[in-house]
Design a protein around this motif. Structure first.
Motif, PDB file in Angstrom:
ATOM      1  N   ASP A 214      -7.420   1.437  -7.091  1.00 47.94           N
ATOM      2  CA  ASP A 214      -7.275   1.321  -5.948  1.00 47.94           C
ATOM      3  C   ASP A 214      -5.422   1.437  -6.411  1.00 47.94           C
ATOM      4  OD1 ASP A 214      -6.885   0.236  -3.768  1.00 47.94           O
ATOM      5  OD2 ASP A 214      -7.116  -1.578  -4.385  1.00 47.94           O
TER       6      ASP A 214
ATOM      7  N   CYS B  57      -9.971  -9.445  -1.493  1.00 46.25           N
ATOM      8  CA  CYS B  57     -11.109  -9.861   0.063  1.00 46.25           C
ATOM      9  C   CYS B  57     -11.674 -10.591   0.416  1.00 46.25           C
ATOM     10  CB  CYS B  57     -12.752  -8.614  -0.962  1.00 46.25           C
ATOM     11  SG  CYS B  57     -13.863  -8.648  -0.206  1.00 46.25           S
TER      12      CYS B  57
ATOM     13  N   THR C 176     -19.338  -1.953   0.449  1.00 45.59           N
ATOM     14  CA  THR C 176     -18.831  -2.031  -0.841  1.00 45.59           C
ATOM     15  C   THR C 176     -19.958  -2.857  -1.191  1.00 45.59           C
ATOM     16  OG1 THR C 176     -17.633  -3.703   0.858  1.00 45.59           O
ATOM     17  CG2 THR C 176     -16.301  -2.335  -0.780  1.00 45.59           C
TER      18      THR C 176
ATOM     19  N   ALA D 121     -14.026  -1.913   5.369  1.00 43.81           N
ATOM     20  CA  ALA D 121     -14.381  -2.627   4.181  1.00 43.81           C
ATOM     21  C   ALA D 121     -15.539  -3.310   3.597  1.00 43.81           C
ATOM     22  CB  ALA D 121     -13.924  -3.466   5.275  1.00 43.81           C
TER      23      ALA D 121
ATOM     24  N   LYS E   5       1.484  -1.181   0.130  1.00 45.24           N
ATOM     25  CA  LYS E   5      -0.311  -0.098  -0.272  1.00 45.24           C
ATOM     26  C   LYS E   5       0.748   1.523   0.046  1.00 45.24           C
ATOM     27  CE  LYS E   5      -4.305  -1.249   0.738  1.00 45.24           C
ATOM     28  NZ  LYS E   5      -5.458  -1.627   1.190  1.00 45.24           N
TER      29      LYS E   5
ATOM     30  N   ALA F  94     -12.323  -6.887  -9.300  1.00 44.71           N
ATOM     31  CA  ALA F  94     -13.362  -6.137  -8.393  1.00 44.71           C
ATOM     32  C   ALA F  94     -13.374  -6.138  -7.035  1.00 44.71           C
ATOM     33  CB  ALA F  94     -15.231  -6.112  -8.438  1.00 44.71           C
ATOM     34  N   PHE F  95     -13.146  -7.405  -6.816  1.00 42.29           N
ATOM     35  CA  PHE F  95     -12.716  -8.717  -4.980  1.00 42.29           C
ATOM     36  C   PHE F  95     -10.950  -7.921  -4.633  1.00 42.29           C
ATOM     37  CE2 PHE F  95     -17.185  -9.649  -5.966  1.00 42.29           C
ATOM     38  CZ  PHE F  95     -17.908  -9.001  -4.953  1.00 42.29           C
ATOM     39  N   ASN F  96     -10.035  -7.538  -6.026  1.00 40.65           N
ATOM     40  CA  ASN F  96      -9.121  -7.580  -5.876  1.00 40.65           C
ATOM     41  C   ASN F  96      -8.378  -8.561  -6.055  1.00 40.65           C
ATOM     42  OD1 ASN F  96      -6.727  -5.339  -5.418  1.00 40.65           O
ATOM     43  ND2 ASN F  96      -6.508  -6.076  -3.704  1.00 40.65           N
TER      44      ASN F  96
ATOM     45  N   TRP G 271      -0.078  -5.970   8.950  1.00 41.08           N
ATOM     46  CA  TRP G 271      -1.127  -6.902   7.952  1.00 41.08           C
ATOM     47  C   TRP G 271      -1.169  -8.618   7.928  1.00 41.08           C
ATOM     48  CZ3 TRP G 271       0.062 -10.421   3.421  1.00 41.08           C
ATOM     49  CH2 TRP G 271      -0.893 -10.568   2.726  1.00 41.08           C
TER      50      TRP G 271
ATOM     51  N   ARG H  74      -4.025 -10.583   8.849  1.00 43.19           N
ATOM     52  CA  ARG H  74      -4.948 -11.567   7.805  1.00 43.19           C
ATOM     53  C   ARG H  74      -4.664 -12.860   8.327  1.00 43.19           C
ATOM     54  NH1 ARG H  74      -6.943 -11.031   1.795  1.00 43.19           N
ATOM     55  NH2 ARG H  74      -7.102 -13.364   1.486  1.00 43.19           N
TER      56      ARG H  74
ATOM     57  N   ARG I 270      -3.767 -10.035  -1.478  1.00 39.19           N
ATOM     58  CA  ARG I 270      -4.632  -9.131  -0.193  1.00 39.19           C
ATOM     59  C   ARG I 270      -6.310  -9.492  -1.120  1.00 39.19           C
ATOM     60  NH1 ARG I 270      -1.473  -4.577   2.344  1.00 39.19           N
ATOM     61  NH2 ARG I 270      -3.088  -4.388   3.692  1.00 39.19           N
TER      62      ARG I 270
ATOM     63  N   PHE J  20     -12.054  -3.141   9.577  1.00 45.16           N
ATOM     64  CA  PHE J  20     -13.330  -4.196   8.697  1.00 45.16           C
ATOM     65  C   PHE J  20     -14.470  -3.809   8.441  1.00 45.16           C
ATOM     66  CE2 PHE J  20     -12.404  -8.710   8.568  1.00 45.16           C
ATOM     67  CZ  PHE J  20     -11.231  -8.388   9.229  1.00 45.16           C
TER      68      PHE J  20
HETATM   69  C1  HEM Z   1     -19.567  -6.215  -2.847  1.00 46.26           C
HETATM   70  C2  HEM Z   1     -19.031  -6.464  -2.296  1.00 46.26           C
HETATM   71  C3  HEM Z   1     -17.440  -6.244  -1.940  1.00 46.26           C
HETATM   72  C4  HEM Z   1     -16.495  -5.660  -2.384  1.00 46.26           C
HETATM   73  C5  HEM Z   1     -16.308  -5.186  -4.217  1.00 46.26           C
HETATM   74  C6  HEM Z   1     -15.070  -5.850  -2.089  1.00 46.26           C
HETATM   75  C7  HEM Z   1     -13.592  -5.267  -2.784  1.00 46.26           C
HETATM   76  C8  HEM Z   1     -12.515  -5.509  -2.172  1.00 46.26           C
HETATM   77  C9  HEM Z   1     -10.965  -4.752  -2.597  1.00 46.26           C
HETATM   78  C10 HEM Z   1     -11.215  -3.902  -4.185  1.00 46.26           C
HETATM   79  C11 HEM Z   1     -10.291  -5.292  -1.650  1.00 46.26           C
HETATM   80  C12 HEM Z   1      -8.717  -4.205  -1.201  1.00 46.26           C
HETATM   81  C13 HEM Z   1      -9.071  -3.264  -1.206  1.00 46.26           C
HETATM   82  C14 HEM Z   1      -7.944  -2.437  -0.608  1.00 46.26           C
HETATM   83  O1  HEM Z   1      -6.651  -3.762  -0.618  1.00 46.26           O
HETATM   84  O2  HEM Z   1      -6.986  -1.217  -1.454  1.00 46.26           O
HETATM   85  C15 HEM Z   1     -11.043  -6.042  -0.755  1.00 46.26           C
HETATM   86  C16 HEM Z   1     -10.297  -5.589   1.115  1.00 46.26           C
HETATM   87  C17 HEM Z   1     -11.425  -6.322   1.838  1.00 46.26           C
HETATM   88  N1  HEM Z   1     -12.199  -6.902   1.823  1.00 46.26           N
HETATM   89 FE1  HEM Z   1     -13.344  -6.120   0.495  1.00 46.26          FE
HETATM   90  N2  HEM Z   1     -14.990  -5.920  -0.767  1.00 46.26           N
HETATM   91  C18 HEM Z   1     -16.547  -6.333  -0.799  1.00 46.26           C
HETATM   92  C19 HEM Z   1     -17.185  -6.432   0.800  1.00 46.26           C
HETATM   93  C20 HEM Z   1     -16.483  -6.859   1.557  1.00 46.26           C
HETATM   94  C21 HEM Z   1     -17.535  -7.232   2.899  1.00 46.26           C
HETATM   95  C22 HEM Z   1     -19.039  -7.473   3.421  1.00 46.26           C
HETATM   96  C23 HEM Z   1     -16.091  -7.185   3.777  1.00 46.26           C
HETATM   97  C24 HEM Z   1     -16.165  -8.306   5.544  1.00 46.26           C
HETATM   98  C25 HEM Z   1     -17.191  -8.078   6.092  1.00 46.26           C
HETATM   99  C26 HEM Z   1     -15.167  -6.826   4.005  1.00 46.26           C
HETATM  100  C27 HEM Z   1     -13.797  -7.706   3.832  1.00 46.26           C
HETATM  101  C28 HEM Z   1     -11.879  -7.038   3.335  1.00 46.26           C
HETATM  102  C29 HEM Z   1     -10.944  -7.189   3.806  1.00 46.26           C
HETATM  103  C30 HEM Z   1     -10.464  -7.245   5.426  1.00 46.26           C
HETATM  104  C31 HEM Z   1      -9.664  -6.509   3.412  1.00 46.26           C
HETATM  105  C32 HEM Z   1      -8.709  -7.011   3.698  1.00 46.26           C
HETATM  106  C33 HEM Z   1      -7.597  -7.319   3.032  1.00 46.26           C
HETATM  107  C34 HEM Z   1      -6.600  -7.293   2.855  1.00 46.26           C
HETATM  108  O3  HEM Z   1      -5.936  -6.456   2.339  1.00 46.26           O
HETATM  109  O4  HEM Z   1      -5.608  -8.273   3.244  1.00 46.26           O
HETATM  110  N3  HEM Z   1     -14.802  -6.954   1.992  1.00 46.26           N
HETATM  111  N4  HEM Z   1     -12.663  -5.846  -1.006  1.00 46.26           N
END
Ligand code: HEM
Length: 542
Positions: free
Chosen positions: A408, A480, A331, A327, A126, A472-474, A150, A154, A478, A324
């Motif tokens: 991002d 999501c 989203t 996050a 980051k 979309a979910f990375n 991290w 994680r 890392r 959390f």
């Molecule tokens: C449509 C729903 C979601 C999308 C599109 C999404 C997308 C993302 C993206 C793009 C990242 C990377 C962000 C970054 O590193 O800059 C991320 C990381 C993460 N997301 Fe999601 N997210 C969603 C829902 C959720 C939900 C519901 C949770 C938890 C309840 C969650 C927990 C996390 C966590 C903890 C990370 C950090 C992971 C890491 O850095 O190791 N996300 N998500």
């Protein structure tokens, strides 16, 4: 005398004409300077505009590409970015003003994205710029941490997210929220801002997962909850830092001015809530009451020890929960908002979803719990949600076109070269533009801009895509952590609403993205919820 007089006259004439001459000379000099300036201006303009051919947009002395960026911020910055990336074959270098920290490489090339997120993950953290900008709000939480800090979070969170207890907590809290709070609110209000309702729903849901506490944002009359308000204000004020030169917001912070003053106040509100919950939980755990059997993240992390065998500090526990919430807070809700907008524009997709839901409900075979018995008020079961492939395809398609995190950010630790040949210097910032990826014909084909859930289906079953094409979910280490839960949550909410209501948007409400860390709709999603009659529902069973 004559001579004298003529001499006198000459002198007199000279002294009389001198101001006129010097005025003329001055005028001539002014004209020359003006000409020089015009020539310089024309040269700079032509030079800067010619740069457009090589760099994608004009590059002005001192200001770099800032003027184009300012114009873009006033319209739709994501469309602007997509147009440039398409014309530059997927990658370009943004040059900011000399006094700012805006210089960066922007890419939407899947090869580069894979390189950043997986192949050379260790040299693309980051980075210090992101961490410093977000530190006041996020501290050392997972979203804002690199390396050891991290990795530790994680690992623990990952084990927790896959545990049976956690799955039960998430599905149960979602079920209660949807049936006891969402549906009653929809029942009583015909015209609503659906985005606002969904944001309230997911905020309450993620607080239950993180803190084990329900703040009650989604209640009749849609109250303003101090913690939710503080959280929202804090994220907005933090986002402002990204478009300001670092020294400006730091000065404002030390003088407690403007957005920095707001940020300080709102962080106080967030901390107050977190501290109260942590204090209460500590008491509960020491009493070993029933609530000690909770499986929310706060309780889990409170039971763990750090590398030195010490309990985690209150500050660190606060950081974990706040991250959390950030996050998982909005989203899913913004993804659902874009999804509902898209199906309103594509009624045939909505019809297909309805047909699939009814087909799945028809398969119920437990003591006559058929559609007649459930009186059109079914409570979907996890195994039924799992079977809704077409709905998952439609949600993925909405996320492809409107990713919740539209761009991002990373920083490169050493000199490097992208697979497309772009050279990067140590310390350079890198932005990968997810919104633009969806609009690249090279990635998604000629129909890339169309909403087509079918592109996610193979033999009627949902087929996932490479995380570096659909980011979309990375992707990579890392990825999501909440991805599976997010799909479950979105499918559950969407199926429950669609079975009971048609979303109608008559009246020309304008929908466009807002420039923020998450892809909100700038003016919300103002819709009318049209209740389906039993007759209409019956029609889908046939
Ligand atoms: C449509 C729903 C979601 C999308 C599109 C999404 C997308 C993302 C993206 C793009 C990242 C990377 C962000 C970054 O590193 O800059 C991320 C990381 C993460 N997301 Fe999601 N997210 C969603 C829902 C959720 C939900 C519901 C949770 C938890 C309840 C969650 C927990 C996390 C966590 C903890 C990370 C950090 C992971 C890491 O850095 O190791 N996300 N998500």
């Amino acid at each position: 005398m004559n001579y004298n007089s003529s001499a006198y006259n000459l002198t007199a004439a000279a002294s009389h004409h001198e101001p006129l001459v010097s005025r003329r000379l001055l005028f001539l000099r002014d004209v020359q300077i003006l000409e020089l300036f015009i020539a310089l201006f024309v040269f700079v303009t032509i030079h800067s505009l010619r740069q457009k051919k090589h760099q994608g947009m004009p590059v002005w002395p001192f200001l770099g590409m800032l003027p184009s960026l300012i114009l873009a911020v006033r319209s739709n910055i994501y469309e602007w970015l997509s147009d440039i990336l398409i014309s530059r074959n997927g990658t370009f270098r943004f040059r900011g003003p000399w006094f700012s920290t805006l210089n960066c490489v922007v890419t939407c090339d899947p090869r580069n994205v894979e390189h950043i997120l997986k192949t050379r993950f260790s040299i693309y953290p980051k980075g210090s710029y992101f961490r410093e900008t977000m530190r006041d709000l996020l501290g050392d939480g997972i979203f804002n941490a690199d390396e050891e800090t991290w990795q530790r979070q994680r690992k623990t969170a990952s084990v927790e997210f896959h545990s049976a207890n956690f799955r039960q907590l998430t599905s149960q809290s979602l079920h209660e929220l949807v049936h006891n709070r969402l549906l009653p609110v929809l029942e009583t209000s015909e015209k609503i801002d659906l985005q606002d309702i969904l944001l309230r729903l997911t905020f309450d849901n993620v607080c239950m997962i993180a803190f084990g506490v329900d703040p009650g944002c989604l209640s009749p009359n849609l109250p303003e909850i101090p913690f939710a308000k503080a959280f929202e204000d804090a994220t907005e004020a933090t986002a402002v830092r990204f478009v300001m030169p670092g020294f400006v917001w730091k000065l404002m912070r030390s003088l407690n001015l403007g957005t920095e003053k707001n940020l300080k106040e709102s962080i106080k509100g967030v901390d107050y809530f977190a501290d109260e919950v942590i204090k209460t939980r500590k008491k509960e755990l020491s009493l070993e009451t029933e609530t000690a059997k909770r499986s929310d993240l706060l309780t889990i992390f409170m039971g763990l020890r750090d590398d030195n065998g010490e309990k985690f500090s209150v500050k660190f526990l606060r950081d974990i929960c706040v991250n959390f919430i950030l996050a998982g807070r909005d989203t899913s809700s913004v993804a659902l908002s874009w999804f509902f907008w898209l199906i309103e524009k594509n009624p045939e997709v909505e019809e297909n979803i309805m047909v699939v839901i009814c087909k799945i409900l028809e398969q119920r075979d437990d003591n006559g719990d058929t559609k007649k018995n459930i009186e059109y008020e079914p409570v979907f079961r996890p195994e039924e949600i799992k079977k809704m492939d077409y709905l998952q395809a439609a949600l993925s398609e909405a996320l492809r076109l409107y990713p919740s995190v539209p761009v991002d950010h990373k920083e490169v630790l050493e000199d490097d070269v992208f697979p497309d040949g772009t050279k990067l210097k140590k310390g350079e910032k890198v932005i990968y533009a997810l919104y633009a990826m969806a609009r690249m014909e090279l990635i998604w084909g000629k129909d890339c801009c169309e909403f087509k859930p079918e592109r996610w289906l193979g033999d009627g079953r949902y087929t996932s895509e490479s995380a570096y094409k659909f980011t979309a979910f990375n992707g990579g280490p890392r990825l999501c952590l909440g991805k599976d839960f997010a799909y479950y949550q979105m499918k559950y909410v969407a199926a429950t609403i669609i079975y009971r209501y048609r979303v109608s948007m008559k009246g020309g409400h304008k929908v466009e993205p807002k420039m923020a860390l998450t892809m909100y709709m700038k003016h919300g999603l103002k819709v009318t919820m049209v209740k389906r009659s039993a007759f209409e529902i019956d029609h889908y069973y046939r």
